[in-house]
Design a protein around this motif. Structure first.
Motif, PDB file in Angstrom:
ATOM      1  N   SER A 174       0.798  -1.344  -0.039  1.00 25.18           N
ATOM      2  CA  SER A 174      -0.191   0.077  -0.129  1.00 25.18           C
ATOM      3  C   SER A 174       0.777   1.400  -0.129  1.00 25.18           C
ATOM      4  N   ASN A 175       2.144   0.982   0.372  1.00 25.55           N
ATOM      5  CA  ASN A 175       3.071   2.226   0.340  1.00 25.55           C
ATOM      6  C   ASN A 175       4.238   2.341  -0.744  1.00 25.55           C
ATOM      7  N   THR A 176       3.932   1.568  -1.600  1.00 22.98           N
ATOM      8  CA  THR A 176       4.860   1.557  -2.748  1.00 22.98           C
ATOM      9  C   THR A 176       4.553   2.630  -3.855  1.00 22.98           C
ATOM     10  N   GLU A 177       5.577   3.404  -4.023  1.00 26.73           N
ATOM     11  CA  GLU A 177       5.507   4.489  -5.076  1.00 26.73           C
ATOM     12  C   GLU A 177       6.057   4.126  -6.280  1.00 26.73           C
ATOM     13  N   PRO A 178       5.564   4.421  -7.582  1.00 31.12           N
ATOM     14  CA  PRO A 178       6.286   4.196  -8.742  1.00 31.12           C
ATOM     15  C   PRO A 178       7.425   4.907  -9.086  1.00 31.12           C
ATOM     16  N   PHE A 179       8.509   4.344  -9.813  1.00 28.74           N
ATOM     17  CA  PHE A 179       9.769   5.164 -10.002  1.00 28.74           C
ATOM     18  C   PHE A 179       9.920   4.883 -11.499  1.00 28.74           C
ATOM     19  N   HIS A 180      10.681   5.943 -12.045  1.00 32.06           N
ATOM     20  CA  HIS A 180      10.981   6.051 -13.419  1.00 32.06           C
ATOM     21  C   HIS A 180      12.465   5.278 -13.744  1.00 32.06           C
ATOM     22  N   TYR A 181      12.402   4.242 -14.658  1.00 28.02           N
ATOM     23  CA  TYR A 181      13.717   3.516 -14.870  1.00 28.02           C
ATOM     24  C   TYR A 181      14.167   3.806 -16.493  1.00 28.02           C
ATOM     25  N   ARG A 182      15.097   3.572 -16.630  1.00 24.20           N
ATOM     26  CA  ARG A 182      15.869   3.356 -18.109  1.00 24.20           C
ATOM     27  C   ARG A 182      16.503   2.156 -18.289  1.00 24.20           C
ATOM     28  N   MET A 183      16.640   1.368 -19.251  1.00 21.00           N
ATOM     29  CA  MET A 183      17.005   0.139 -19.349  1.00 21.00           C
ATOM     30  C   MET A 183      17.453  -0.312 -20.704  1.00 21.00           C
ATOM     31  N   GLU A 184      18.553  -1.119 -20.815  1.00 17.47           N
ATOM     32  CA  GLU A 184      19.207  -1.625 -21.834  1.00 17.47           C
ATOM     33  C   GLU A 184      19.346  -3.068 -21.850  1.00 17.47           C
ATOM     34  N   ALA A 185      18.506  -3.973 -22.286  1.00 16.01           N
ATOM     35  CA  ALA A 185      18.555  -5.539 -22.273  1.00 16.01           C
ATOM     36  C   ALA A 185      18.971  -5.858 -23.604  1.00 16.01           C
ATOM     37  N   PRO A 217       2.492 -13.637 -19.001  1.00 16.47           N
ATOM     38  CA  PRO A 217       1.659 -13.069 -18.100  1.00 16.47           C
ATOM     39  C   PRO A 217       0.365 -12.567 -18.852  1.00 16.47           C
ATOM     40  N   GLN A 218      -0.836 -12.817 -17.924  1.00 16.48           N
ATOM     41  CA  GLN A 218      -1.952 -12.474 -18.441  1.00 16.48           C
ATOM     42  C   GLN A 218      -2.518 -10.868 -17.914  1.00 16.48           C
ATOM     43  N   ASN A 219      -1.724 -10.631 -17.068  1.00 20.00           N
ATOM     44  CA  ASN A 219      -1.865  -9.096 -16.509  1.00 20.00           C
ATOM     45  C   ASN A 219      -0.873  -8.193 -17.176  1.00 20.00           C
ATOM     46  N   GLU A 220      -1.549  -6.968 -17.513  1.00 24.70           N
ATOM     47  CA  GLU A 220      -1.197  -6.017 -18.253  1.00 24.70           C
ATOM     48  C   GLU A 220       0.070  -5.340 -17.410  1.00 24.70           C
ATOM     49  N   SER A 221       0.033  -5.460 -16.146  1.00 22.68           N
ATOM     50  CA  SER A 221       0.821  -4.768 -15.153  1.00 22.68           C
ATOM     51  C   SER A 221       2.247  -5.425 -15.101  1.00 22.68           C
ATOM     52  N   ILE A 222       2.308  -6.468 -15.625  1.00 20.23           N
ATOM     53  CA  ILE A 222       3.627  -7.159 -15.869  1.00 20.23           C
ATOM     54  C   ILE A 222       4.241  -7.457 -17.202  1.00 20.23           C
ATOM     55  N   SER A 223       5.516  -6.963 -17.326  1.00 22.12           N
ATOM     56  CA  SER A 223       6.320  -7.270 -18.511  1.00 22.12           C
ATOM     57  C   SER A 223       7.225  -8.225 -17.911  1.00 22.12           C
ATOM     58  N   TYR A 224       7.463  -9.419 -19.003  1.00 21.05           N
ATOM     59  CA  TYR A 224       8.367 -10.499 -18.518  1.00 21.05           C
ATOM     60  C   TYR A 224       9.154 -10.543 -19.995  1.00 21.05           C
ATOM     61  N   PHE A 225      10.500 -10.735 -19.771  1.00 22.40           N
ATOM     62  CA  PHE A 225      11.383 -11.339 -20.662  1.00 22.40           C
ATOM     63  C   PHE A 225      12.470 -11.707 -20.262  1.00 22.40           C
ATOM     64  N   LYS A 226      13.575 -12.448 -21.032  1.00 24.55           N
ATOM     65  CA  LYS A 226      14.624 -12.810 -20.745  1.00 24.55           C
ATOM     66  C   LYS A 226      16.185 -12.312 -21.303  1.00 24.55           C
ATOM     67  N   ALA A 227      17.261 -12.027 -20.614  1.00 23.23           N
ATOM     68  CA  ALA A 227      18.331 -11.247 -21.146  1.00 23.23           C
ATOM     69  C   ALA A 227      19.664 -11.723 -20.483  1.00 23.23           C
ATOM     70  N   SER A 228      20.779 -11.639 -21.264  1.00 23.89           N
ATOM     71  CA  SER A 228      21.791 -12.036 -20.544  1.00 23.89           C
ATOM     72  C   SER A 228      22.716 -10.874 -20.217  1.00 23.89           C
ATOM     73  N   THR A 229      22.314  -9.695 -20.450  1.00 24.77           N
ATOM     74  CA  THR A 229      22.934  -8.510 -20.204  1.00 24.77           C
ATOM     75  C   THR A 229      21.745  -7.473 -19.999  1.00 24.77           C
ATOM     76  N   LEU A 230      21.995  -6.782 -19.016  1.00 18.51           N
ATOM     77  CA  LEU A 230      21.207  -5.491 -18.634  1.00 18.51           C
ATOM     78  C   LEU A 230      21.910  -4.230 -17.932  1.00 18.51           C
ATOM     79  N   LEU A 231      21.585  -3.079 -18.397  1.00  8.42           N
ATOM     80  CA  LEU A 231      22.046  -1.952 -18.099  1.00  8.42           C
ATOM     81  C   LEU A 231      20.794  -1.050 -17.263  1.00  8.42           C
ATOM     82  N   LEU A 232      20.727  -0.862 -15.942  1.00  8.74           N
ATOM     83  CA  LEU A 232      19.591  -0.342 -15.247  1.00  8.74           C
ATOM     84  C   LEU A 232      19.773   1.082 -14.453  1.00  8.74           C
TER      85      LEU A 232
END
Length: 298
Positions: free
Chosen positions: A171-182, A246-261
């Protein structure tokens, strides 16, 4: 399976209160299969990592008795070695999620027998900046939950304390902005949690990732855009037969070997339940980097 020389590490303050009984149970099973069994207790943070880094190559196998945090510390020492020993995990913590991913029983005596009767398997290890992790890397809801866990509740209620903390945190979680390279693909947006998994369990619950998740050379990436109880239920209750969609639009799912976050402001990072890192972070996979003893069902 028999060994000439083995090291058993246990943390004095980790996991279950009856540590002496647990150590006795483990050594009672392991000792007959080991020519020389060295048992070392660690008391302070960093001792296990230093011990594994300085003495790990002297042993055929290192047994780690503890929870995910103890495993995390010791693996960070072992992963730096040129010739690392075999690794056997004896579950002695609250959730023991990585041990579960290896097919090991949460019962120490049963797990010790599995380690002697099972298989040695090369397992992927995740890297985050200059550290490694076995189970997961996460920011947002996952790290907030870890910060909110009451240490007294953790000692008395065990894994239930994690779920209580999660419910309090949602109930207390606030969204944050992210930039990613996968794997070279860029994306950005709003999220309440980003979770990069190597293992297949979280809070003793199995996650909907493929059975070969520990050997596929990739991380399973979850981006949770908004949260709630139904959302958590989908993640923690789904048992896929094939690739999870995922059936829920609030979830994004993928696989990656490298990630810059990157995030707009530095955010606390949870790696295997340990909080000491902040974003930005560069993630990669050390494919088959360490060899673990696993349970028969793995």
């Amino acid at each position: 399976m028999a060994f000439n020389k083995a090291l058993l590490i246990h943390h004095n303050h980790a996991g279950k209160a009856n540590r002496a009984d647990t150590v006795g149970t483990a050594t009672g099973v392991l000792a007959p299969a080991v020519g020389e069994l060295v048992v070392v207790r660690t008391d302070e943070p960093g001792e296990g990592e230093a011990l594994c880094r300085d003495r790990g190559e002297q042993f055929d196998v290192v047994f780690i008795l503890g929870g995910d945090g103890t495993v995390h510390e010791c693996v960070n020492g072992l992963a730096s070695l040129q010739n690392p020993p075999l690794i056997g995990i004896l579950p002695g913590g609250t959730c023991n999620d990585f041990a579960r991913s290896l097919g090991l029983s949460p019962d120490v005596e049963v797990a010790a027998r599995q380690l002697l009767e099972g298989h040695a398997v090369s397992i992927d290890i995740g890297r985050a900046n200059d550290r490694v992790f076995t189970n997961f890397f996460g920011i947002g809801l996952i790290s907030d939950t870890s910060q909110n866990i009451n240490s007294n509740l953790k000692g008395t209620l065990g894994k239930l304390s994690y779920f209580i903390s999660t419910l309090q945190t949602i109930s207390n979680t606030e969204p944050f902005h992210y930039r990613m390279e996968a794997d070279g693909k860029t994306m950005e947006g709003e999220a309440v949690m980003i979770y990069a998994a190597n293992g297949r369990f979280l809070g003793t619950n199995s996650l909907p990732f493929a059975p070969d998740a520990l050997q596929d050379g990739e991380l399973d990436i979850l981006i949770i855009h908004e949260t709630g109880i139904p959302l958590l239920r989908e993640i923690l209750s789904h048992k896929p037969e094939g690739e999870w969609q995922p059936q829920n639009e609030s979830i994004s799912y993928f696989k990656a070997s490298t990630l810059l976050l990157e995030t707009d402001a530095p955010m606390p990072v949870d790696t295997d339940g340990e909080l000491y890192m902040k974003t930005p972070a560069e993630l990669s996979v050390l494919a088959g980097h360490l060899t673990f003893l696993t349970g028969d069902v793995y």
